[in-house]
Motif scaffolding. Structure first.
Motif, PDB file in Angstrom:
ATOM      1  N   THR A  11      41.758  55.269 -34.971  1.00  0.00           N
ATOM      2  CA  THR A  11      42.150  55.182 -36.369  1.00  0.00           C
ATOM      3  C   THR A  11      42.110  53.716 -36.773  1.00  0.00           C
ATOM      4  OG1 THR A  11      44.485  55.002 -35.778  1.00  0.00           O
ATOM      5  CG2 THR A  11      43.648  57.208 -36.259  1.00  0.00           C
ATOM      6  N   PRO A  12      41.930  53.459 -38.064  1.00  0.00           N
ATOM      7  CA  PRO A  12      41.952  52.064 -38.516  1.00  0.00           C
ATOM      8  C   PRO A  12      43.303  51.421 -38.241  1.00  0.00           C
ATOM      9  CG  PRO A  12      41.040  53.496 -40.209  1.00  0.00           C
ATOM     10  CD  PRO A  12      41.617  54.379 -39.132  1.00  0.00           C
ATOM     11  N   ALA A  13      43.314  50.101 -38.147  1.00  0.00           N
ATOM     12  CA  ALA A  13      44.568  49.373 -37.971  1.00  0.00           C
ATOM     13  C   ALA A  13      45.548  49.793 -39.073  1.00  0.00           C
ATOM     14  CB  ALA A  13      44.305  47.870 -38.013  1.00  0.00           C
ATOM     15  N   ARG A  14      46.812  49.871 -38.721  1.00  0.00           N
ATOM     16  CA  ARG A  14      47.858  50.363 -39.626  1.00  0.00           C
ATOM     17  C   ARG A  14      47.838  49.668 -40.987  1.00  0.00           C
ATOM     18  NH1 ARG A  14      52.039  48.959 -36.714  1.00  0.00           N
ATOM     19  NH2 ARG A  14      52.534  47.166 -37.946  1.00  0.00           N
ATOM     20  N   GLU A  15      47.604  48.372 -41.011  1.00  0.00           N
ATOM     21  CA  GLU A  15      47.636  47.641 -42.276  1.00  0.00           C
ATOM     22  C   GLU A  15      46.494  48.015 -43.225  1.00  0.00           C
ATOM     23  OE1 GLU A  15      45.983  44.882 -39.030  1.00  0.00           O
ATOM     24  OE2 GLU A  15      47.707  46.194 -39.216  1.00  0.00           O
ATOM     25  N   LEU A  16      45.493  48.750 -42.728  1.00  0.00           N
ATOM     26  CA  LEU A  16      44.387  49.166 -43.584  1.00  0.00           C
ATOM     27  C   LEU A  16      44.653  50.473 -44.321  1.00  0.00           C
ATOM     28  CD1 LEU A  16      41.340  48.265 -41.326  1.00  0.00           C
ATOM     29  CD2 LEU A  16      42.216  47.028 -43.306  1.00  0.00           C
ATOM     30  N   SER A  34      32.792  41.545 -30.890  1.00  0.00           N
ATOM     31  CA  SER A  34      34.197  41.954 -30.896  1.00  0.00           C
ATOM     32  C   SER A  34      34.830  41.620 -32.247  1.00  0.00           C
ATOM     33  CB  SER A  34      34.964  41.232 -29.793  1.00  0.00           C
ATOM     34  OG  SER A  34      35.035  39.842 -30.088  1.00  0.00           O
ATOM     35  N   TYR A  35      35.968  42.250 -32.515  1.00  0.00           N
ATOM     36  CA  TYR A  35      36.683  41.917 -33.744  1.00  0.00           C
ATOM     37  C   TYR A  35      37.056  40.434 -33.725  1.00  0.00           C
ATOM     38  CZ  TYR A  35      39.892  41.721 -37.593  1.00  0.00           C
ATOM     39  OH  TYR A  35      40.495  41.353 -38.775  1.00  0.00           O
ATOM     40  N   ALA A  36      37.456  39.924 -32.573  1.00  0.00           N
ATOM     41  CA  ALA A  36      37.822  38.509 -32.462  1.00  0.00           C
ATOM     42  C   ALA A  36      36.645  37.613 -32.844  1.00  0.00           C
ATOM     43  CB  ALA A  36      38.305  38.191 -31.052  1.00  0.00           C
ATOM     44  N   ARG A  37      35.450  37.975 -32.422  1.00  0.00           N
ATOM     45  CA  ARG A  37      34.245  37.196 -32.769  1.00  0.00           C
ATOM     46  C   ARG A  37      33.981  37.261 -34.263  1.00  0.00           C
ATOM     47  NH1 ARG A  37      31.694  33.650 -33.925  1.00  0.00           N
ATOM     48  NH2 ARG A  37      29.453  33.552 -33.864  1.00  0.00           N
ATOM     49  N   ALA A  38      34.102  38.432 -34.862  1.00  0.00           N
ATOM     50  CA  ALA A  38      33.906  38.579 -36.303  1.00  0.00           C
ATOM     51  C   ALA A  38      34.945  37.760 -37.066  1.00  0.00           C
ATOM     52  CB  ALA A  38      33.979  40.052 -36.694  1.00  0.00           C
ATOM     53  N   PHE A  39      36.179  37.779 -36.607  1.00  0.00           N
ATOM     54  CA  PHE A  39      37.259  37.002 -37.219  1.00  0.00           C
ATOM     55  C   PHE A  39      36.907  35.517 -37.197  1.00  0.00           C
ATOM     56  CE2 PHE A  39      41.221  34.618 -36.928  1.00  0.00           C
ATOM     57  CZ  PHE A  39      41.953  35.139 -37.983  1.00  0.00           C
ATOM     58  N   GLN A  40      36.416  35.019 -36.054  1.00  0.00           N
ATOM     59  CA  GLN A  40      36.030  33.606 -35.943  1.00  0.00           C
ATOM     60  C   GLN A  40      34.954  33.239 -36.955  1.00  0.00           C
ATOM     61  OE1 GLN A  40      34.822  33.350 -31.863  1.00  0.00           O
ATOM     62  NE2 GLN A  40      36.861  32.779 -31.147  1.00  0.00           N
ATOM     63  N   ARG A  87      38.501  47.225 -38.182  1.00  0.00           N
ATOM     64  CA  ARG A  87      39.387  47.022 -37.032  1.00  0.00           C
ATOM     65  C   ARG A  87      40.163  48.300 -36.755  1.00  0.00           C
ATOM     66  NH1 ARG A  87      44.367  42.816 -36.736  1.00  0.00           N
ATOM     67  NH2 ARG A  87      44.882  43.187 -34.558  1.00  0.00           N
ATOM     68  N   GLY A  88      40.127  48.715 -35.508  1.00  0.00           N
ATOM     69  CA  GLY A  88      40.839  49.918 -35.112  1.00  0.00           C
ATOM     70  C   GLY A  88      42.224  49.627 -34.583  1.00  0.00           C
ATOM     71  N   ALA A  89      43.092  50.619 -34.623  1.00  0.00           N
ATOM     72  CA  ALA A  89      44.454  50.474 -34.120  1.00  0.00           C
ATOM     73  C   ALA A  89      44.473  50.315 -32.608  1.00  0.00           C
ATOM     74  CB  ALA A  89      45.297  51.677 -34.542  1.00  0.00           C
ATOM     75  N   ASP A  90      43.597  51.017 -31.898  1.00  0.00           N
ATOM     76  CA  ASP A  90      43.615  51.000 -30.437  1.00  0.00           C
ATOM     77  C   ASP A  90      42.350  50.433 -29.816  1.00  0.00           C
ATOM     78  OD1 ASP A  90      46.109  52.212 -30.474  1.00  0.00           O
ATOM     79  OD2 ASP A  90      45.233  54.213 -30.514  1.00  0.00           O
ATOM     80  N   GLN A  91      41.444  49.941 -30.629  1.00  0.00           N
ATOM     81  CA  GLN A  91      40.193  49.415 -30.112  1.00  0.00           C
ATOM     82  C   GLN A  91      39.640  48.409 -31.103  1.00  0.00           C
ATOM     83  OE1 GLN A  91      38.243  53.162 -29.747  1.00  0.00           O
ATOM     84  NE2 GLN A  91      37.376  53.095 -31.778  1.00  0.00           N
TER      85      GLN A  91
END
Length: 153
Positions: A11-16, A34-40, A87-91
């Motif tokens: 599921t999407p991250a809760r804040e979404l 990764s989400y971290a790479r996209a964030f950067q 961004r997913g809640a668990d992945q």
């Protein structure tokens, strides 16, 4: 033979949740950054927005949502079924679909400084909606167009 991938069931991250997205069946991109790479990529000091909307302008959030959708479609971040990754809640990523009530700006925190990153289902491009100082920014990035950059390693 390519390894079998399981459909995205996260599921999407809760804040979404306020963004009005629907979880979609299908596959998250194998080998996507990764989400971290996209964030950067999005928070990089050298990033330049593709478009901006002053946050104090009349109907600013609705204008930002329309611009994000326009740029996400133009950059092929949204596929022919209206799907993309968030961004997913668990992945790292989960596949979602646009709905009639999708408004990414609704998921941004009320005090500013938030961002939502949408990744193309193939993991090659992103289109983010961010709040920077007094503006909404639309940031578009193509990972394959920037392969030579040392930061992509």
């Amino acid at each position: 033979m390519e390894p079998r991938r399981e459909p995205s069931t996260g599921t999407p991250a809760r804040e979404l949740a306020p963004a009005g997205l629907a979880t979609a069946a299908g596959y998250a991109a194998e080998g996507a950054p990764s989400y971290a790479r996209a964030f950067q990529v999005v928070v990089n000091v050298e990033v330049e927005p593709r478009a901006t909307v002053p946050r104090r302008a009349p109907e600013a959030s609705a204008r930002a949502d329309r611009l994000w959708l326009e740029h996400a479609r133009a950059a092929a971040v949204i596929d022919e079924e209206g799907c993309f990754l968030v961004r997913g809640a668990d992945q790292d990523w989960v596949r979602v679909r646009l709905t009639a009530r999708t408004a990414l700006s609704a998921a941004l925190p009320p005090n500013g400084g938030g961002m939502i990153i949408a990744m193309s289902p193939d993991g090659r491009r992103l289109c983010a909606l961010t709040e920077e100082d007094e503006d909404y920014w639309i940031v578009v990035h193509d990972f394959h167009a920037h392969r030579a950059s040392p930061a992509d390693g």
